[in-house]
Every structure is written in structure tokens, then in C-alpha cells.
Motif scaffolding. Structure first.
Motif, PDB file in Angstrom:
ATOM      1  N   ARG A   1       0.846  -1.184   0.000  1.00  0.00           N
ATOM      2  CA  ARG A   1       0.000   0.000   0.000  1.00  0.00           C
ATOM      3  C   ARG A   1       0.883   1.237   0.000  1.00  0.00           C
ATOM      4  O   ARG A   1       1.961   1.226   0.609  1.00  0.00           O
ATOM      5  CB  ARG A   1      -0.884   0.027   1.232  1.00  0.00           C
ATOM      6  CG  ARG A   1      -1.893  -1.075   1.260  1.00  0.00           C
ATOM      7  CD  ARG A   1      -2.594  -1.047   2.576  1.00  0.00           C
ATOM      8  NE  ARG A   1      -4.021  -1.001   2.401  1.00  0.00           N
ATOM      9  CZ  ARG A   1      -4.874  -0.916   3.390  1.00  0.00           C
ATOM     10  NH1 ARG A   1      -4.440  -0.845   4.627  1.00  0.00           N
ATOM     11  NH2 ARG A   1      -6.158  -0.901   3.169  1.00  0.00           N
ATOM     12  N   PRO A   2       0.436   2.313  -0.626  1.00  0.00           N
ATOM     13  CA  PRO A   2       1.230   3.548  -0.568  1.00  0.00           C
ATOM     14  C   PRO A   2       1.265   4.089   0.860  1.00  0.00           C
ATOM     15  O   PRO A   2       0.314   3.925   1.619  1.00  0.00           O
ATOM     16  CB  PRO A   2       0.501   4.510  -1.487  1.00  0.00           C
ATOM     17  CG  PRO A   2      -0.800   3.880  -1.836  1.00  0.00           C
ATOM     18  CD  PRO A   2      -0.744   2.442  -1.446  1.00  0.00           C
ATOM     19  N   ALA A   3       2.348   4.708   1.198  1.00  0.00           N
ATOM     20  CA  ALA A   3       2.504   5.262   2.544  1.00  0.00           C
ATOM     21  C   ALA A   3       1.558   6.436   2.736  1.00  0.00           C
ATOM     22  O   ALA A   3       1.320   7.221   1.816  1.00  0.00           O
ATOM     23  CB  ALA A   3       3.938   5.719   2.746  1.00  0.00           C
ATOM     24  N   LEU A   4       1.015   6.553   3.919  1.00  0.00           N
ATOM     25  CA  LEU A   4       0.153   7.681   4.236  1.00  0.00           C
ATOM     26  C   LEU A   4       1.004   8.908   4.514  1.00  0.00           C
ATOM     27  O   LEU A   4       2.040   8.829   5.165  1.00  0.00           O
ATOM     28  CB  LEU A   4      -0.707   7.370   5.465  1.00  0.00           C
ATOM     29  CG  LEU A   4      -1.746   6.268   5.292  1.00  0.00           C
ATOM     30  CD1 LEU A   4      -2.452   6.028   6.618  1.00  0.00           C
ATOM     31  CD2 LEU A   4      -2.760   6.659   4.230  1.00  0.00           C
ATOM     32  N   ARG A   5       0.557  10.050   3.987  1.00  0.00           N
ATOM     33  CA  ARG A   5       1.275  11.301   4.205  1.00  0.00           C
ATOM     34  C   ARG A   5       0.378  12.246   4.987  1.00  0.00           C
ATOM     35  O   ARG A   5      -0.752  12.503   4.582  1.00  0.00           O
ATOM     36  CB  ARG A   5       1.648  11.928   2.863  1.00  0.00           C
ATOM     37  CG  ARG A   5       2.648  11.085   2.091  1.00  0.00           C
ATOM     38  CD  ARG A   5       2.972  11.697   0.771  1.00  0.00           C
ATOM     39  NE  ARG A   5       3.434  13.060   0.946  1.00  0.00           N
ATOM     40  CZ  ARG A   5       3.613  13.908  -0.048  1.00  0.00           C
ATOM     41  NH1 ARG A   5       3.373  13.545  -1.284  1.00  0.00           N
ATOM     42  NH2 ARG A   5       4.017  15.132   0.179  1.00  0.00           N
ATOM     43  N   PHE A   6       0.897  12.768   6.076  1.00  0.00           N
ATOM     44  CA  PHE A   6       0.126  13.661   6.924  1.00  0.00           C
ATOM     45  C   PHE A   6       0.657  15.087   6.883  1.00  0.00           C
ATOM     46  O   PHE A   6       0.344  15.888   7.749  1.00  0.00           O
ATOM     47  CB  PHE A   6       0.116  13.142   8.366  1.00  0.00           C
ATOM     48  CG  PHE A   6      -0.635  11.847   8.500  1.00  0.00           C
ATOM     49  CD1 PHE A   6      -2.015  11.831   8.492  1.00  0.00           C
ATOM     50  CD2 PHE A   6       0.040  10.651   8.607  1.00  0.00           C
ATOM     51  CE1 PHE A   6      -2.711  10.644   8.603  1.00  0.00           C
ATOM     52  CE2 PHE A   6      -0.649   9.457   8.720  1.00  0.00           C
ATOM     53  CZ  PHE A   6      -2.029   9.447   8.723  1.00  0.00           C
ATOM     54  N   ASP A   7       1.445  15.423   5.845  1.00  0.00           N
ATOM     55  CA  ASP A   7       1.945  16.788   5.757  1.00  0.00           C
ATOM     56  C   ASP A   7       0.878  17.693   5.132  1.00  0.00           C
ATOM     57  O   ASP A   7      -0.149  17.236   4.671  1.00  0.00           O
ATOM     58  CB  ASP A   7       3.241  16.845   4.951  1.00  0.00           C
ATOM     59  CG  ASP A   7       3.085  16.283   3.553  1.00  0.00           C
ATOM     60  OD1 ASP A   7       2.110  15.568   3.312  1.00  0.00           O
ATOM     61  OD2 ASP A   7       3.950  16.555   2.708  1.00  0.00           O
ATOM     62  N   ASP A   8       1.121  18.967   5.145  1.00  0.00           N
ATOM     63  CA  ASP A   8       0.169  19.949   4.627  1.00  0.00           C
ATOM     64  C   ASP A   8       0.266  19.992   3.106  1.00  0.00           C
ATOM     65  O   ASP A   8       1.301  20.364   2.561  1.00  0.00           O
ATOM     66  CB  ASP A   8       0.473  21.318   5.223  1.00  0.00           C
ATOM     67  CG  ASP A   8      -0.557  22.357   4.831  1.00  0.00           C
ATOM     68  OD1 ASP A   8      -1.560  22.004   4.187  1.00  0.00           O
ATOM     69  OD2 ASP A   8      -0.363  23.535   5.189  1.00  0.00           O
ATOM     70  N   PRO A   9      -0.794  19.627   2.378  1.00  0.00           N
ATOM     71  CA  PRO A   9      -0.710  19.614   0.922  1.00  0.00           C
ATOM     72  C   PRO A   9      -0.612  21.003   0.312  1.00  0.00           C
ATOM     73  O   PRO A   9      -0.229  21.155  -0.838  1.00  0.00           O
ATOM     74  CB  PRO A   9      -2.007  18.921   0.496  1.00  0.00           C
ATOM     75  CG  PRO A   9      -2.941  19.125   1.627  1.00  0.00           C
ATOM     76  CD  PRO A   9      -2.092  19.179   2.865  1.00  0.00           C
ATOM     77  N   LEU A  10      -0.947  22.044   1.055  1.00  0.00           N
ATOM     78  CA  LEU A  10      -0.914  23.391   0.511  1.00  0.00           C
ATOM     79  C   LEU A  10       0.470  24.019   0.540  1.00  0.00           C
ATOM     80  O   LEU A  10       0.660  25.125   0.039  1.00  0.00           O
ATOM     81  CB  LEU A  10      -1.916  24.275   1.264  1.00  0.00           C
ATOM     82  CG  LEU A  10      -3.366  23.818   1.153  1.00  0.00           C
ATOM     83  CD1 LEU A  10      -4.259  24.732   1.970  1.00  0.00           C
ATOM     84  CD2 LEU A  10      -3.825  23.759  -0.283  1.00  0.00           C
TER      85      LEU A  10
END
Length: 53
Positions: free
Chosen positions: A8-17
Motif C-alpha cells: 500500500r502507498p505510505a500515508l502522508r500527513f503533511d500539509d498539501p498546501l
């Protein structure tokens, strides 16, 4: 015992903006090609028929 399940792709919790999106740039709109000036005659030729004169 081999694990054959797809990763599965890793989850990213950074700010997409914080990163500009492709929509924020002029890439793909012809501005980066240089020398392809579009004059009024070009726009008149490219006007769809349903727009009329």
C-alpha cells in the motif's frame, strides 16, 4: 513464507498546501514554448461555429 500482497502507498500527513499544484503553474498552456504568439486572427479562426461572429 512469502508475502504476495501488494504494498500500500505510505500515508502522508503533511500539509498539501505547502507545495504548488500543477494548476498553480502555466505549464501546458503554451506559455513555456516561446515564440508561439497568438494574434487576433488565430483566435477568430479557432472560434467554434456555435459562437458565431
Amino acid at each position: 513464507m512469502a508475502d504476495d500482497t501488494p504494498k500500500r502507498p505510505a500515508l502522508r500527513f503533511d500539509d498539501p498546501l505547502t507545495q504548488p499544484s500543477r494548476d498553480d503553474t502555466d505549464s501546458g498552456w503554451g506559455g513555456d514554448q516561446g515564440g508561439s504568439e497568438r494574434d487576433e486572427a488565430w483566435y477568430r479562426r479557432e472560434t467554434p461555429p456555435h459562437h458565431g461572429d
